[in-house]
Design an enzyme around this catalytic site. Sequence first.
Site, PDB file in Angstrom:
ATOM      1  NE  ARG A 235     -12.078  32.489  37.676  1.00 23.36           N
ATOM      2  CZ  ARG A 235     -13.345  32.050  37.711  1.00 23.36           C
ATOM      3  NH1 ARG A 235     -14.089  32.236  38.782  1.00 23.36           N
ATOM      4  NH2 ARG A 235     -13.866  31.430  36.661  1.00 23.36           N
ATOM      5  CG  ASP A 259     -16.903  30.435  46.331  1.00 21.38           C
ATOM      6  OD1 ASP A 259     -17.031  29.358  46.960  1.00 21.38           O
ATOM      7  OD2 ASP A 259     -17.165  30.548  45.114  1.00 21.38           O
ATOM      8  CD  GLU A 264     -10.240  28.412  43.207  1.00 17.15           C
ATOM      9  OE1 GLU A 264     -10.357  29.597  43.579  1.00 17.15           O
ATOM     10  OE2 GLU A 264     -10.983  27.897  42.361  1.00 17.15           O
ATOM     11  CG  HIS A 296     -14.432  28.220  42.382  1.00 20.25           C
ATOM     12  ND1 HIS A 296     -13.346  28.681  41.666  1.00 20.25           N
ATOM     13  CD2 HIS A 296     -15.515  28.729  41.743  1.00 20.25           C
ATOM     14  CE1 HIS A 296     -13.761  29.418  40.648  1.00 20.25           C
ATOM     15  NE2 HIS A 296     -15.085  29.460  40.676  1.00 20.25           N
TER      16      HIS A 296
HETATM   17  P1  NAD Z   1     -19.492  40.373  33.623  1.00 19.05           P
HETATM   18  O1  NAD Z   1     -18.526  40.352  32.483  1.00 19.05           O
HETATM   19  O2  NAD Z   1     -20.936  40.381  33.327  1.00 19.05           O
HETATM   20  O3  NAD Z   1     -19.162  41.636  34.559  1.00 19.05           O
HETATM   21  C1  NAD Z   1     -17.876  42.003  34.946  1.00 19.05           C
HETATM   22  C2  NAD Z   1     -17.871  43.505  35.187  1.00 19.05           C
HETATM   23  O4  NAD Z   1     -16.626  43.879  35.772  1.00 19.05           O
HETATM   24  C3  NAD Z   1     -18.018  44.358  33.910  1.00 19.05           C
HETATM   25  O5  NAD Z   1     -19.093  45.250  34.052  1.00 19.05           O
HETATM   26  C4  NAD Z   1     -16.678  45.103  33.799  1.00 19.05           C
HETATM   27  O6  NAD Z   1     -16.802  46.409  33.265  1.00 19.05           O
HETATM   28  C5  NAD Z   1     -16.245  45.141  35.252  1.00 19.05           C
HETATM   29  N1  NAD Z   1     -14.800  45.300  35.497  1.00 19.05           N
HETATM   30  C6  NAD Z   1     -13.779  44.551  35.026  1.00 19.05           C
HETATM   31  N2  NAD Z   1     -12.606  44.949  35.577  1.00 19.05           N
HETATM   32  C7  NAD Z   1     -12.911  45.981  36.409  1.00 19.05           C
HETATM   33  C8  NAD Z   1     -12.138  46.789  37.279  1.00 19.05           C
HETATM   34  N3  NAD Z   1     -10.805  46.640  37.399  1.00 19.05           N
HETATM   35  N4  NAD Z   1     -12.766  47.772  37.982  1.00 19.05           N
HETATM   36  C9  NAD Z   1     -14.104  47.928  37.868  1.00 19.05           C
HETATM   37  N5  NAD Z   1     -14.894  47.183  37.068  1.00 19.05           N
HETATM   38  C10 NAD Z   1     -14.292  46.213  36.356  1.00 19.05           C
HETATM   39  O7  NAD Z   1     -19.096  39.128  34.530  1.00 19.05           O
HETATM   40  P2  NAD Z   1     -20.032  38.349  35.551  1.00 19.05           P
HETATM   41  O8  NAD Z   1     -20.853  37.347  34.824  1.00 19.05           O
HETATM   42  O9  NAD Z   1     -20.704  39.320  36.437  1.00 19.05           O
HETATM   43  O10 NAD Z   1     -18.934  37.499  36.350  1.00 19.05           O
HETATM   44  C11 NAD Z   1     -17.909  38.129  37.090  1.00 19.05           C
HETATM   45  C12 NAD Z   1     -16.875  37.094  37.500  1.00 19.05           C
HETATM   46  O11 NAD Z   1     -17.436  36.215  38.462  1.00 19.05           O
HETATM   47  C13 NAD Z   1     -16.424  36.133  36.383  1.00 19.05           C
HETATM   48  O12 NAD Z   1     -15.416  36.708  35.572  1.00 19.05           O
HETATM   49  C14 NAD Z   1     -15.912  34.949  37.151  1.00 19.05           C
HETATM   50  O13 NAD Z   1     -14.526  35.114  37.384  1.00 19.05           O
HETATM   51  C15 NAD Z   1     -16.667  35.027  38.467  1.00 19.05           C
HETATM   52  N6  NAD Z   1     -17.575  33.887  38.710  1.00 19.05           N
HETATM   53  C16 NAD Z   1     -17.417  33.170  39.843  1.00 19.05           C
HETATM   54  C17 NAD Z   1     -18.275  32.118  40.130  1.00 19.05           C
HETATM   55  C18 NAD Z   1     -18.118  31.301  41.391  1.00 19.05           C
HETATM   56  O14 NAD Z   1     -18.674  30.195  41.477  1.00 19.05           O
HETATM   57  N7  NAD Z   1     -17.405  31.762  42.393  1.00 19.05           N
HETATM   58  C19 NAD Z   1     -19.288  31.792  39.235  1.00 19.05           C
HETATM   59  C20 NAD Z   1     -19.424  32.550  38.083  1.00 19.05           C
HETATM   60  C21 NAD Z   1     -18.562  33.594  37.825  1.00 19.05           C
HETATM   61  C1  COI Z   2     -17.397  30.482  36.505  1.00 20.13           C
HETATM   62  O1  COI Z   2     -18.466  30.196  35.929  1.00 20.13           O
HETATM   63  O2  COI Z   2     -16.593  31.301  36.031  1.00 20.13           O
HETATM   64  C2  COI Z   2     -17.062  29.831  37.774  1.00 20.13           C
HETATM   65  O3  COI Z   2     -16.286  30.381  38.527  1.00 20.13           O
HETATM   66  C3  COI Z   2     -17.632  28.497  38.078  1.00 20.13           C
HETATM   67  C4  COI Z   2     -16.541  27.453  38.239  1.00 20.13           C
HETATM   68  C5  COI Z   2     -17.135  26.107  38.479  1.00 20.13           C
HETATM   69  C6  COI Z   2     -15.550  27.408  37.120  1.00 20.13           C
END
Ligand code: NAD
Ligand code: COI
Length: 330
Positions: A235, A259, A264, A296
Site C-alpha cells: 500500500r 505499484d 494514489e 495499482h
Molecule cells: P496477509 O494478511 O496474508 O499477510 C500480511 C502479513 O504482514 C502478515 O503475515 C502480518 O503478520 C504481516 N505484517 C503486518 N504488519 C507488519 C509489520 N509492520 N512488520 C512485519 N510484518 C507485518 O496479506 P496478503 O494477502 O499477503 O496481502 C498483503 C497486502 O498486499 C494487502 O494488505 C494489500 O494491501 C496488498 N495487495 C496489493 C495488491 C496490488 O494489486 N498491488 C493486490 C493484493 C493485495
Molecule cells: C487488493 O486486493 O487489496 C488490491 O490491492 C487490489 C486492488 C484492485 C484493490
Amino acid sequence: MKITAFGVNQEEQYFFEKLAFEKSFELVLTAEWVTADNVVLAAGSDAISTMQTGAYDEALFKKMAALNIPLLALRNVGTDNIDFAAAKKYGIKISNVPSYSPATIAEFVVLTALQLLRRTKEMGRAIEAGQLIQAQKMTGRTLFNETFGVIGTGHIGFTTAELLHNMGVKVVAFDAFPKKDAPEWLHYTNSLEELLQQANLVTLHVPGIKENDHLLDAERLALLPQDALVINTGRGNLIDTDALIAALETKHLAGAGIDVFEYEADIEREIQSGGQPLEPHYLKLQSMPNVIITPHIAYHSMKAVEKMVANSVDNIFSYVQQGTPLNPVE
Ligand code: NAD
Ligand code: COI
C-alpha cells in the site's frame, strides 16, 4: 436474491453475468465506485459487491443502513480504506477475498525487479530515441546474485519468497508473526532493521494499516546498502515518498518499483475526471529513468479477477443463507 456490484470493469462483468445466470440472482452492475451519493443504485439489494481504492466512509454506511443493505462484500484483499468504526455503528458487515491469486502479485514483483535490474525503462527510452549505441552500453544486474528482503510473509509475501527461492535467489524475510512452519530456506531476520541491512532488493507485503504508515522512512531507507532497489505492491502509505525521492536523488537507492503510491487517491481523482496525473511526487518519480510506476495493477490477471468476483458472490450467498459471510473482516 439481488446483488449490486460497483467498480465493475469489463472482464468482471463477464464473470458476474455468468454467475448470475448459473446461480439465478438479480444483478445490477456499474463501473462507478460506491459512495454515499450513488449507493441508492443498490436499493432493494441484499448486498453490495465492490472493489475500489477510494474510501468507504461513514456517510456511505449510514445510507446503506437506511436502504437496509447489511453487507459490503469486497472483491479484494486490502481493507485499509474502510471506516470500520462507522460500519459497526450502522450495523454493516464487511467481507473480503483474503487470497485470490498471490502468484499474480508475486510474478509482478519478479517482473518489476527484473525490469529495474536490466534498466528496461532507461533502455526503452534510448531505443525509442534511436540511441542504440547508448542502449548497448547499459549494463544490467542479475537477480541470481542478489539478496531479496521480503517484508510480510502472509499469502502474497510467502508466495513471492517461494518464487524467488525457486529462481535461485537468496531470500531473507521479516514478519511481525513469522510462519511457524517456515521452510528451511526462508531465513527470518530478528528485526526489520536487520533485514534492511542485508537485502539488495526489498519487497513490501504488509497491510496499509495506520500502524504501518511510513514503515520505510528516511532512517530505515538509509539502512539499505547503496544501490538497493525497493518494490512496493503493498500500500502507498508504507513508504515515505519524500524520503524515497531523496534517497533516489542522492543515489543511495538504485531504483524503485511503485505499484501502490502514497498519493494514489489524488491521481485517481485526476484520471477519473478525464485529466492527466499532475500530482508532483508522481511526476517527479515518473521522470526518473530508474523508477517504474504502475497504476495499482499487480493484482490484475484473469485468474485473479475470476476468483475475486466468485468469492465475493460466495460471501454474499453465505451471508444471505447462513447469516454470516465466509470471510468476515472486523
Ligand atoms: P496477509 O494478511 O496474508 O499477510 C500480511 C502479513 O504482514 C502478515 O503475515 C502480518 O503478520 C504481516 N505484517 C503486518 N504488519 C507488519 C509489520 N509492520 N512488520 C512485519 N510484518 C507485518 O496479506 P496478503 O494477502 O499477503 O496481502 C498483503 C497486502 O498486499 C494487502 O494488505 C494489500 O494491501 C496488498 N495487495 C496489493 C495488491 C496490488 O494489486 N498491488 C493486490 C493484493 C493485495
Ligand atoms: C487488493 O486486493 O487489496 C488490491 O490491492 C487490489 C486492488 C484492485 C484493490
